[in-house]
Design a protein around this motif. Sequence first.
Motif, PDB file in Angstrom:
ATOM      1  N   UNK A 234     -11.370   2.655  -0.739  1.00  0.00           N
ATOM      2  CA  UNK A 234     -11.327   3.576  -1.878  1.00  0.00           C
ATOM      3  C   UNK A 234     -11.163   5.011  -1.375  1.00  0.00           C
ATOM      4  N   UNK A 235     -11.879   5.365  -0.327  1.00  0.00           N
ATOM      5  CA  UNK A 235     -11.799   6.708   0.251  1.00  0.00           C
ATOM      6  C   UNK A 235     -10.402   6.983   0.794  1.00  0.00           C
ATOM      7  N   UNK A 236      -9.833   6.026   1.515  1.00  0.00           N
ATOM      8  CA  UNK A 236      -8.491   6.188   2.082  1.00  0.00           C
ATOM      9  C   UNK A 236      -7.458   6.342   0.972  1.00  0.00           C
ATOM     10  N   UNK A 237      -7.570   5.505  -0.048  1.00  0.00           N
ATOM     11  CA  UNK A 237      -6.608   5.562  -1.145  1.00  0.00           C
ATOM     12  C   UNK A 237      -6.708   6.869  -1.902  1.00  0.00           C
ATOM     13  N   UNK A 238      -7.914   7.386  -2.065  1.00  0.00           N
ATOM     14  CA  UNK A 238      -8.089   8.664  -2.752  1.00  0.00           C
ATOM     15  C   UNK A 238      -7.352   9.779  -2.016  1.00  0.00           C
ATOM     16  N   UNK A 239      -7.514   9.855  -0.707  1.00  0.00           N
ATOM     17  CA  UNK A 239      -6.841  10.899   0.061  1.00  0.00           C
ATOM     18  C   UNK A 239      -5.323  10.764  -0.037  1.00  0.00           C
ATOM     19  N   UNK A 240      -4.842   9.536   0.011  1.00  0.00           N
ATOM     20  CA  UNK A 240      -3.405   9.313  -0.095  1.00  0.00           C
ATOM     21  C   UNK A 240      -2.886   9.748  -1.457  1.00  0.00           C
ATOM     22  N   UNK A 241      -3.642   9.487  -2.509  1.00  0.00           N
ATOM     23  CA  UNK A 241      -3.179   9.860  -3.846  1.00  0.00           C
ATOM     24  C   UNK A 241      -3.194  11.367  -4.048  1.00  0.00           C
ATOM     25  N   UNK A 242      -4.110  12.051  -3.426  1.00  0.00           N
ATOM     26  CA  UNK A 242      -4.079  13.510  -3.519  1.00  0.00           C
ATOM     27  C   UNK A 242      -2.765  14.046  -2.963  1.00  0.00           C
TER      28      UNK A 242
ATOM     29  N   UNK B 226      -3.814  -1.060  -4.481  1.00  0.00           N
ATOM     30  CA  UNK B 226      -3.753  -0.553  -3.108  1.00  0.00           C
ATOM     31  C   UNK B 226      -5.104  -0.725  -2.418  1.00  0.00           C
ATOM     32  N   UNK B 227      -6.183  -0.470  -3.149  1.00  0.00           N
ATOM     33  CA  UNK B 227      -7.523  -0.658  -2.580  1.00  0.00           C
ATOM     34  C   UNK B 227      -7.730  -2.114  -2.167  1.00  0.00           C
TER      35      UNK B 227
ATOM     36  N   UNK C 250       0.812  -1.207   0.000  1.00  0.00           N
ATOM     37  CA  UNK C 250       0.000   0.000   0.000  1.00  0.00           C
ATOM     38  C   UNK C 250       0.843   1.253   0.000  1.00  0.00           C
ATOM     39  N   UNK C 251       2.146   1.087   0.109  1.00  0.00           N
ATOM     40  CA  UNK C 251       2.996   2.265   0.125  1.00  0.00           C
ATOM     41  C   UNK C 251       4.136   2.150  -0.860  1.00  0.00           C
ATOM     42  N   UNK C 252       4.126   1.109  -1.630  1.00  0.00           N
ATOM     43  CA  UNK C 252       5.156   0.913  -2.623  1.00  0.00           C
ATOM     44  C   UNK C 252       5.284   2.144  -3.472  1.00  0.00           C
ATOM     45  N   UNK C 253       6.493   2.725  -3.619  1.00  0.00           N
ATOM     46  CA  UNK C 253       6.631   3.899  -4.457  1.00  0.00           C
ATOM     47  C   UNK C 253       6.150   3.613  -5.862  1.00  0.00           C
TER      48      UNK C 253
END
Length: 319
Positions: free
Chosen positions: A63-71, A111-112, A14-17
């Motif tokens: 999905x919500x968590x991943x969206x915030x991380x991608x921002x 990641x999701x 989930x954090x792989x560059x």
Amino acid sequence: MPDDSPTGPLMSPTAQPPAVPPPMAQPRRDRQGTAILLMCVTALMFAGQDGISRHLGSTYSPVFITMLRYWFFTVFAVALCLRAPGGLRAAMRSKRPVVQFFRGMLLALEIVVTIECFVRLGLINTHAIFACYPLIISVLSGPVLGEKVGWRRWLAVAVGFCGILVVLQPGRDVFTPEAALPFLAAAMFAAYGLLTRLAGREDSAMTSFFWTAVWGAVCMTVLGLRTWEPIAPQDIPWLLILCVCAGCAHFMLIKAYELAEASALQPFSYTQLVWISIFGVVIFGETLAPHVAIGGAIVVGAGMFTWWRSRVRERAARR
């Protein structure tokens, strides 16, 4: 994320560059000790991020968590590209836009899936199976990239998948269909790695880095806005820590690759499994079952062998 995505030993799913760019210029001296320390600290931070993702994933949509991380990651990627030679304009130029699009979308969805795995199966079980992704890359590198896969690597792949069977214990009560989710995540990440190599034949690492962040953010925004929900005040610090640590960990990983060859650092990324096991047992009350430990060790050992064989082939090609 060498090509811009390490496809050898494990790095946090989930954090792989998404496409760690290699050094801007070759270092004058190989400060390998410092690089190894940076890699170990990065593995610890990635493990911590997975723990936070597991915690938040039990309350909010993955999905919500991943969206915030991608921002946050997109802001980080743009800032990094601005500092690179040629600036943002150079990073935006891609000769393989379709491949870049699918790379970004695939990693975001992976990641999701992985966060969902953390919630359903726990950190330890997820990582024990996810560690097989280098083996999947070995299997697919022939038909996708035209690379030669010798019998030794095929044997390592077979041994690694036997390790997965040890973890899953098919036919016993502990096996459930959802236990296949980490394998799906590993397959998605392997496909992402292969597409990264394919894109790297014509696009620079910084271009892949930029478009991975942008297309991932676009994909997750389209999917994630409909899952928007209020964030509890006590969870806001965890989200901030998650995003800040991601940026810091990615930066340290890039610095590590500036100081030493990626092939020399990849084995130390497996220290993440140690931290994952500690966090899973101590913080989340997970159990490190003997069959999971044994199967995970088999998978990791097979992955290390494929990494070693790739180094042997690289050295032979230079002669």
